[in-house]
Each structure stands twice: as structure tokens, then as C-alpha cells.
Design a protein around this motif. Sequence first.
Motif, PDB file in Angstrom:
ATOM      1  N   ASP A  31      45.477  44.275  38.080  1.00  0.00           N
ATOM      2  CA  ASP A  31      44.854  43.491  37.006  1.00  0.00           C
ATOM      3  C   ASP A  31      44.183  42.247  37.589  1.00  0.00           C
ATOM      4  N   PRO A  85      41.626  44.341  41.362  1.00  0.00           N
ATOM      5  CA  PRO A  85      41.421  45.792  41.310  1.00  0.00           C
ATOM      6  C   PRO A  85      41.153  46.376  42.693  1.00  0.00           C
ATOM      7  N   GLU A  87      45.514  52.560  38.575  1.00  0.00           N
ATOM      8  CA  GLU A  87      44.081  52.512  38.834  1.00  0.00           C
ATOM      9  C   GLU A  87      43.347  53.652  38.143  1.00  0.00           C
ATOM     10  N   ARG A 143      42.780  52.563  34.667  1.00  0.00           N
ATOM     11  CA  ARG A 143      41.711  51.572  34.566  1.00  0.00           C
ATOM     12  C   ARG A 143      40.340  52.247  34.642  1.00  0.00           C
ATOM     13  N   TYR A 154      39.704  53.534  31.264  1.00  0.00           N
ATOM     14  CA  TYR A 154      39.382  52.416  30.369  1.00  0.00           C
ATOM     15  C   TYR A 154      37.919  52.015  30.521  1.00  0.00           C
ATOM     16  N   GLN A 183      47.699  49.386  25.737  1.00  0.00           N
ATOM     17  CA  GLN A 183      46.536  48.678  26.271  1.00  0.00           C
ATOM     18  C   GLN A 183      45.943  47.732  25.232  1.00  0.00           C
ATOM     19  N   VAL A 201      45.406  45.591  31.286  1.00  0.00           N
ATOM     20  CA  VAL A 201      45.289  47.032  31.092  1.00  0.00           C
ATOM     21  C   VAL A 201      46.127  47.796  32.115  1.00  0.00           C
ATOM     22  N   GLY A 202      46.076  47.372  33.383  1.00  0.00           N
ATOM     23  CA  GLY A 202      46.825  48.058  34.424  1.00  0.00           C
ATOM     24  C   GLY A 202      48.322  47.965  34.208  1.00  0.00           C
TER      25      GLY A 202
END
Length: 397
Positions: free
Chosen positions: A77, A80, A125, A128, A131, A334, A341-342
Motif C-alpha cells: 500500500d 507497490p 499485488e 491491486r 482493483y 476494500q 486496498v492491499g
Amino acid sequence: MDAHTERTSAANMTVYPILFAISLGHFLNDAMQAVIPALFPILRSTMELSYTEIGWIAFALNMTSSVMQPVVGLWTDRLPSPRFLPLGMAASLLGMAGLALAPNFWFVLLSVLLVGIGSAVFHPEGSRVVYLAAGARRAFAQSIYQVGGNTGNALAPLFTALIFVPFGQKGAAWFMLAAAVGITLLWRVSHWYGHELGCRPAPSQTKKAQRTDPGHPVAFALALLVFLVFARSWYSAGISNYYQFYLMETAHISVREAQVYLFAFMIAGAIGTLVGGPLADRFGKRNLILWSTLGTAPFALALPHAPLSLALPLLLIAGFVLSLSFATFVVYAQELLPNHVGMASGLIVGLAFGMGALGAVVLGNIADLSSLNTLMMLCSALPLFGALAVWLPKDRT
């Protein structure tokens, strides 16, 4: 069209080639994880393992990934790391090599730890990437991603019947080729991911109006969400790790025949995952979590009492209904933590689902100390906890 409008339009577009690529990577990652339970009947026979030792192997796999996933998610987060995708697959490759050559229980545990580490590095990851590629269809995009993993897991019974029964544990060496394909695929995905990170503002910049640290209502909702996934995972652990032994003991069928029933439960779960995403987008995430988890209870409660002829349809329905909310749990988390998010993905896919590993150990002890019938009876009541989902905030809230 100004630059801000172009960025907003791009962010709302669903990038299907990347979604399908990361879903394939998820399939390969979880297929290698599926090798481990697929080996249980073989290892129990050749190494004379107890049900408790089988539980410890499941514990080593899932707890490694569960403990590490939120940590990796929190790290990424802030920073990345696209290269984590192929690196995680490389760790799984080493684990497959170790499993093929493992001479004893402790070497199996070491190899399983490598696979768990690879999964822990891959999942946050990977979530993500989903996302970023989802656009406005987050639940649907997450279902595409998760169906890859669920399908990979569903292949465990086929691996047992088609690879490990005829070839023994040395059959794990074939999965080194799958890992090599995964490394190549995820290397290419990581290039797109790195480019997107450079083009898009960080979530903290786009959501400044939202607080970074969750307040009490959000913390309660997140804790309840984790508990619901925890109960769901214990039920899945009971079916995936021990139901084959239950059928072999009570119905006196062979290892190969038992895999048909296990495969039915898992492949129905993969189909349910894909169907559930659009349902969540249409009817609401909280509603689907409630209907899916609690809706599994009647079929789960009937399963231990059903004759063999009804076991297959009950497993198909239970697996399908239970997995309708699989991807929705991740998206709901999320949206509770939009700036993390991670970490949110790690909490649900890793920590909460991985706590099913603890269930595998506890359930293994129950089977050793009492009976497999007692184990199945206890597992059948777990979906009833789905009723607690009524206390989750509604989507609009």
C-alpha cells in the motif's frame, strides 16, 4: 476533454486482457497450492501420517500465507511492488521441487512453507492489479480474478486421481512447468501494473476526503467480516481436507472415487464465484454475503445424514451457494478501507481465509480423538453463523 476527465474515464474502464491474465496467474498459483491437499492421501499412505499431521501440513501452508498477506499488503500500500508477482511464483516453483523430492514429514513442511510464502507475496499485488483494471465493475472484476484461484483449487481431486495415484509424490515435479509459465505471464502483467502506477494518482490523493484510519463502525464491520470468512473457511477446510476420508470410511469407496465428490464441491464453488460478482453489483454486497453464507446451511446440515446417492447434488449446491460471496467479501473489505486496498485484500484472502488452516488442525484433532462423523456434524453447523451478516452496514451506508 481535459487531463482530469481523461484520467477519470480511464479509471472507469474495465481492462479485460489484464483481468484475464491475472486470473490465469491466480489459477496457476492456486493450482500449485492445490497440489498439497491432493497429496494428502498419498502422503498419509507412504509416510504413515496421522490426521493431525495432515492438519499441520494444511496449517503450514495457509498460516504462512495468512500471516504474511496483510503484512505484504500493508507494505505494498505504501510502496507497490510489481515484481512481487513473478517473485511469488518463483517461490512456489521451489516448493514444488521440494515436494517432489521430500523424504519425510519435516521436508514436506519446509516445501509447503515456500508455497505459502509465494502465495502471500502474489495475492495482495494480484488484488491491486484487479482493483486498477476493474474500472466501475469491481465485484465482477474480482469474481473473474477469484474464479481463477477457485478453479485452480478445484483441480486438487483431479490431481490426486490422475497424477498422484499413478505417479506418487514425484508427480509434483510436473507443476514446476506450471510455475515457469506463471513467472513468464506475471512478468508481463507486472509491466502493465508498473505503467499504471506511474499514470494514476495514489488512492490517498484521490480520496483525501475519506479518513485513513477506520473509525469504530468500520472497525466493527471489518471484524465481523473477518469472523464470517473465518467460519466459512472452517467449513471449507472440513470438506476439502477430510470429506474424502469420511466417504472412504463410511461409504467404503476408493481414493479415486472419493475425488469425484470433492471435485464436485470445488468446481461448483468456482462457478459460484463467477456468478456471484454480477449478483453483488446488482443486489448489493451485504445482501449477497448474507444470502450466500446462511443459504448454505440447509444443504450443509443435510450432508452428513444423506445417503451416498444424495451426497453429490448436496455438495454441488452447497459449494455453489457458499462461493457466490467469495469475491464479494474482498470487494466489501476494500470499500471499508479504500486507502488500504492491499491490506484489506490481505485480511480477507490471506488472514481470514487462511485462518481456515487453524481449523484444519483443530478438525484433524477432532477426527483423531473422536471420529470423522463427529467432525462432519460439527462442520455442518458452521454456515449458520452467516446470520450475523445482518449487522454488516448496508452498501449505501
